[in-house]
Design a protein around this motif. Structure first.
Motif, PDB file in Angstrom:
ATOM      1  N   LEU A 201       2.770 -45.811   0.252  1.00  0.00           N
ATOM      2  CA  LEU A 201       2.002 -44.607   0.549  1.00  0.00           C
ATOM      3  C   LEU A 201       1.957 -43.726  -0.691  1.00  0.00           C
ATOM      4  CD1 LEU A 201       2.985 -43.219   4.092  1.00  0.00           C
ATOM      5  CD2 LEU A 201       0.801 -44.208   3.385  1.00  0.00           C
ATOM      6  N   PHE A 202       0.925 -42.895  -0.778  1.00  0.00           N
ATOM      7  CA  PHE A 202       0.802 -41.952  -1.875  1.00  0.00           C
ATOM      8  C   PHE A 202       1.795 -40.811  -1.681  1.00  0.00           C
ATOM      9  CE2 PHE A 202      -2.717 -44.407  -2.882  1.00  0.00           C
ATOM     10  CZ  PHE A 202      -3.405 -43.947  -4.002  1.00  0.00           C
ATOM     11  N   THR A 203       2.443 -40.414  -2.754  1.00  0.00           N
ATOM     12  CA  THR A 203       3.408 -39.322  -2.700  1.00  0.00           C
ATOM     13  C   THR A 203       2.759 -38.037  -2.188  1.00  0.00           C
ATOM     14  OG1 THR A 203       4.859 -40.221  -4.402  1.00  0.00           O
ATOM     15  CG2 THR A 203       4.869 -37.834  -4.146  1.00  0.00           C
ATOM     16  N   SER A 204       1.517 -37.784  -2.579  1.00  0.00           N
ATOM     17  CA  SER A 204       0.840 -36.561  -2.134  1.00  0.00           C
ATOM     18  C   SER A 204       0.682 -36.531  -0.620  1.00  0.00           C
ATOM     19  CB  SER A 204      -0.529 -36.436  -2.810  1.00  0.00           C
ATOM     20  OG  SER A 204      -1.333 -37.571  -2.539  1.00  0.00           O
ATOM     21  N   ASP A 205       0.462 -37.690  -0.002  1.00  0.00           N
ATOM     22  CA  ASP A 205       0.364 -37.752   1.455  1.00  0.00           C
ATOM     23  C   ASP A 205       1.737 -37.596   2.107  1.00  0.00           C
ATOM     24  OD1 ASP A 205      -2.390 -38.156   1.360  1.00  0.00           O
ATOM     25  OD2 ASP A 205      -2.200 -40.337   1.310  1.00  0.00           O
ATOM     26  N   ILE A 206       2.721 -38.294   1.570  1.00  0.00           N
ATOM     27  CA  ILE A 206       4.090 -38.226   2.107  1.00  0.00           C
ATOM     28  C   ILE A 206       4.602 -36.794   2.098  1.00  0.00           C
ATOM     29  CG2 ILE A 206       6.482 -38.916   1.690  1.00  0.00           C
ATOM     30  CD1 ILE A 206       5.330 -41.519   0.447  1.00  0.00           C
ATOM     31  N   CYS A 207       4.314 -36.080   1.020  1.00  0.00           N
ATOM     32  CA  CYS A 207       4.840 -34.721   0.839  1.00  0.00           C
ATOM     33  C   CYS A 207       3.956 -33.642   1.440  1.00  0.00           C
ATOM     34  CB  CYS A 207       5.050 -34.444  -0.652  1.00  0.00           C
ATOM     35  SG  CYS A 207       6.320 -35.491  -1.392  1.00  0.00           S
ATOM     36  N   GLY A 208       2.840 -34.044   2.062  1.00  0.00           N
ATOM     37  CA  GLY A 208       1.982 -33.069   2.711  1.00  0.00           C
ATOM     38  C   GLY A 208       1.223 -32.186   1.750  1.00  0.00           C
ATOM     39  N   GLU A 209       0.763 -32.771   0.655  1.00  0.00           N
ATOM     40  CA  GLU A 209       0.007 -31.999  -0.339  1.00  0.00           C
ATOM     41  C   GLU A 209      -1.493 -32.053  -0.105  1.00  0.00           C
ATOM     42  OE1 GLU A 209       1.574 -32.073  -4.557  1.00  0.00           O
ATOM     43  OE2 GLU A 209       2.444 -33.930  -3.795  1.00  0.00           O
ATOM     44  N   ALA A 210      -1.971 -33.131   0.542  1.00  0.00           N
ATOM     45  CA  ALA A 210      -3.406 -33.343   0.690  1.00  0.00           C
ATOM     46  C   ALA A 210      -3.988 -32.441   1.777  1.00  0.00           C
ATOM     47  CB  ALA A 210      -3.686 -34.805   1.022  1.00  0.00           C
ATOM     48  N   LYS A 211      -5.228 -31.996   1.578  1.00  0.00           N
ATOM     49  CA  LYS A 211      -5.914 -31.194   2.590  1.00  0.00           C
ATOM     50  C   LYS A 211      -6.233 -32.040   3.817  1.00  0.00           C
ATOM     51  CE  LYS A 211      -8.045 -27.902  -0.624  1.00  0.00           C
ATOM     52  NZ  LYS A 211      -9.321 -27.350  -1.147  1.00  0.00           N
ATOM     53  N   ARG A 212      -6.575 -33.304   3.581  1.00  0.00           N
ATOM     54  CA  ARG A 212      -6.902 -34.203   4.694  1.00  0.00           C
ATOM     55  C   ARG A 212      -6.042 -35.453   4.578  1.00  0.00           C
ATOM     56  NH1 ARG A 212      -9.873 -38.596   5.704  1.00  0.00           N
ATOM     57  NH2 ARG A 212     -10.591 -38.724   3.549  1.00  0.00           N
ATOM     58  N   LEU A 213      -5.255 -35.713   5.600  1.00  0.00           N
ATOM     59  CA  LEU A 213      -4.367 -36.860   5.592  1.00  0.00           C
ATOM     60  C   LEU A 213      -5.126 -38.099   6.050  1.00  0.00           C
ATOM     61  CD1 LEU A 213      -1.299 -37.254   5.019  1.00  0.00           C
ATOM     62  CD2 LEU A 213      -0.973 -37.211   7.492  1.00  0.00           C
ATOM     63  N   PRO A 214      -5.106 -39.186   5.251  1.00  0.00           N
ATOM     64  CA  PRO A 214      -5.769 -40.419   5.690  1.00  0.00           C
ATOM     65  C   PRO A 214      -5.160 -40.913   7.003  1.00  0.00           C
ATOM     66  CG  PRO A 214      -5.146 -40.556   3.376  1.00  0.00           C
ATOM     67  CD  PRO A 214      -4.496 -39.321   3.919  1.00  0.00           C
ATOM     68  N   ARG A 215      -5.954 -41.643   7.756  1.00  0.00           N
ATOM     69  CA  ARG A 215      -5.499 -42.115   9.056  1.00  0.00           C
ATOM     70  C   ARG A 215      -4.244 -42.981   8.947  1.00  0.00           C
ATOM     71  NH1 ARG A 215      -9.020 -45.941  13.239  1.00  0.00           N
ATOM     72  NH2 ARG A 215      -7.396 -46.142  14.831  1.00  0.00           N
ATOM     73  N   HIS A 216      -4.142 -43.733   7.862  1.00  0.00           N
ATOM     74  CA  HIS A 216      -3.017 -44.661   7.732  1.00  0.00           C
ATOM     75  C   HIS A 216      -1.734 -43.986   7.229  1.00  0.00           C
ATOM     76  CE1 HIS A 216      -4.858 -44.770   3.627  1.00  0.00           C
ATOM     77  NE2 HIS A 216      -3.578 -44.701   3.270  1.00  0.00           N
ATOM     78  N   ALA A 217      -1.803 -42.700   6.884  1.00  0.00           N
ATOM     79  CA  ALA A 217      -0.669 -42.030   6.249  1.00  0.00           C
ATOM     80  C   ALA A 217       0.056 -41.109   7.223  1.00  0.00           C
ATOM     81  CB  ALA A 217      -1.140 -41.250   5.031  1.00  0.00           C
ATOM     82  N   ARG A 218       1.228 -40.678   6.812  1.00  0.00           N
ATOM     83  CA  ARG A 218       2.024 -39.710   7.566  1.00  0.00           C
ATOM     84  C   ARG A 218       2.680 -38.768   6.566  1.00  0.00           C
ATOM     85  NH1 ARG A 218       6.970 -41.932  11.037  1.00  0.00           N
ATOM     86  NH2 ARG A 218       5.268 -43.235  11.879  1.00  0.00           N
ATOM     87  N   ALA A 219       2.782 -37.493   6.934  1.00  0.00           N
ATOM     88  CA  ALA A 219       3.432 -36.507   6.073  1.00  0.00           C
ATOM     89  C   ALA A 219       4.823 -36.206   6.597  1.00  0.00           C
ATOM     90  CB  ALA A 219       2.607 -35.227   6.011  1.00  0.00           C
ATOM     91  N   TRP A 220       5.807 -36.248   5.683  1.00  0.00           N
ATOM     92  CA  TRP A 220       7.177 -35.885   6.011  1.00  0.00           C
ATOM     93  C   TRP A 220       7.556 -34.528   5.404  1.00  0.00           C
ATOM     94  CZ3 TRP A 220       5.540 -40.818   5.653  1.00  0.00           C
ATOM     95  CH2 TRP A 220       5.982 -41.750   6.615  1.00  0.00           C
ATOM     96  N   GLY A 221       6.611 -33.923   4.716  1.00  0.00           N
ATOM     97  CA  GLY A 221       6.857 -32.631   4.087  1.00  0.00           C
ATOM     98  C   GLY A 221       5.637 -31.744   4.214  1.00  0.00           C
TER      99      GLY A 221
END
Length: 276
Positions: A201-221
């Motif tokens: 997964l992309f670090t930006s998605d994991i850390c909750g940096e993106a404005k829109r989270l891709p369907r396949h991703a999850r944010a832990w931050g």
């Protein structure tokens, strides 16, 4: 942790190697991969126990400043290296600088050329964003029998070309499971389900940096809220500075250098003498 010599001739320790990644096949074990473009991101990944990162080839030195142990894959950009000579030079520069592998979305001939030099090469199949015009949009690839079979053929051709691994992006999980059982490639799942050797997964998605989270991703931050706080605090500080400049409140006594009165008197007298 395995000790190896890297392509720069340095004796190093690595969290995983090409050999240990290949040994994952059929074991039921997974390793994790994220993105990192800075020393801070690489250092955080290492502390978190992440085994692999991928970064742009130009940022290998920065990433290695942050982690000496993580397995780093250098992405060869489409426009960064175009001719065969440029691709080879860029790949060698990356691995000598500390990369353990390279990833390319180029054709089979490029993969063959790199593999012939025993450079560990990762391909990219499934949904490839820069090539999405061929599939008509942002979507999973392999949802029909024909498309899944074509994908399987691409897996085989990539393996025949000499790649050791493949990033598998947005492939239906059930199709990914079948492909993983039928390929010798180390499979790296980005939105392609759990049945792969590496989960990415992309670090930006994991850390909750993106404005829109891709369907396949999850944010832990939730770094987005912290970034907004930083932006707000920056504007607040700049606005305060501007207001104090306008009001004469800055600079004040505490922010200005001083000269002893006797020296100022001498200085003024000297100036008067120069001006006459």
């Amino acid at each position: 942790m395995p000790r190896i010599f890297d392509f720069g001739g340095r004796e190093v320790e690595r969290s995983v190697t090409v050999a240990s990644l290949r040994a994952l096949k059929g074991s039921g074990r997974h390793v994790a991969q994220v993105t990192a473009e800075t020393a801070d991101e690489a250092a955080a990944a290492e502390v978190a126990g992440i085994e692999m990162v991928v970064c742009r080839a130009a940022n290998i030195a920065k990433v290695r400043e942050g982690s000496k142990k993580i397995f780093v894959t250098a992405a060869l950009g489409f426009a960064d290296a175009i001719t065969a000579e440029e691709v080879l030079r860029t790949a060698f520069s990356a691995i000598v600088a500390g990369a353990d592998a390279v990833i390319t979305g180029r054709g089979w001939d490029t993969v063959k050329m790199l593999a012939a030099e025993q450079i560990p090469v990762m391909g990219h199949l499934g949904f490839v964003p820069r090539k999405s015009t061929w599939v008509g949009g942002v979507r999973a690839v392999g949802k029909s029998t024909g498309e899944a079979l074509e994908l399987f053929d691409r897996f085989r051709r990539l393996e025949d070309a000499g790649a050791f691994a493949v990033e598998c992006e947005v492939i239906p999980a059930a199709v990914m499971a079948e492909l993983n059982r039928r390929t010798g490639l180390v499979t790296v799942s980005l939105g392609s389900g759990p049945d792969a050797d590496v989960i990415f997964l992309f670090t930006s998605d994991i850390c909750g940096e993106a404005k829109r989270l891709p369907r396949h991703a999850r944010a832990w931050g939730n770094l987005a809220s912290l970034h907004q706080q930083v932006r707000d605090e920056r504007v607040k500080a700049l606005s305060g500075f501007r207001a104090d400049v306008a009001s004469g409140g800055f600079p004040g006594e505490g922010e200005t250098a001083k000269i002893p009165d006797e020296e100022l008197t001498k200085f003024r007298a000297a100036l008067d003498g120069v001006e006459k």
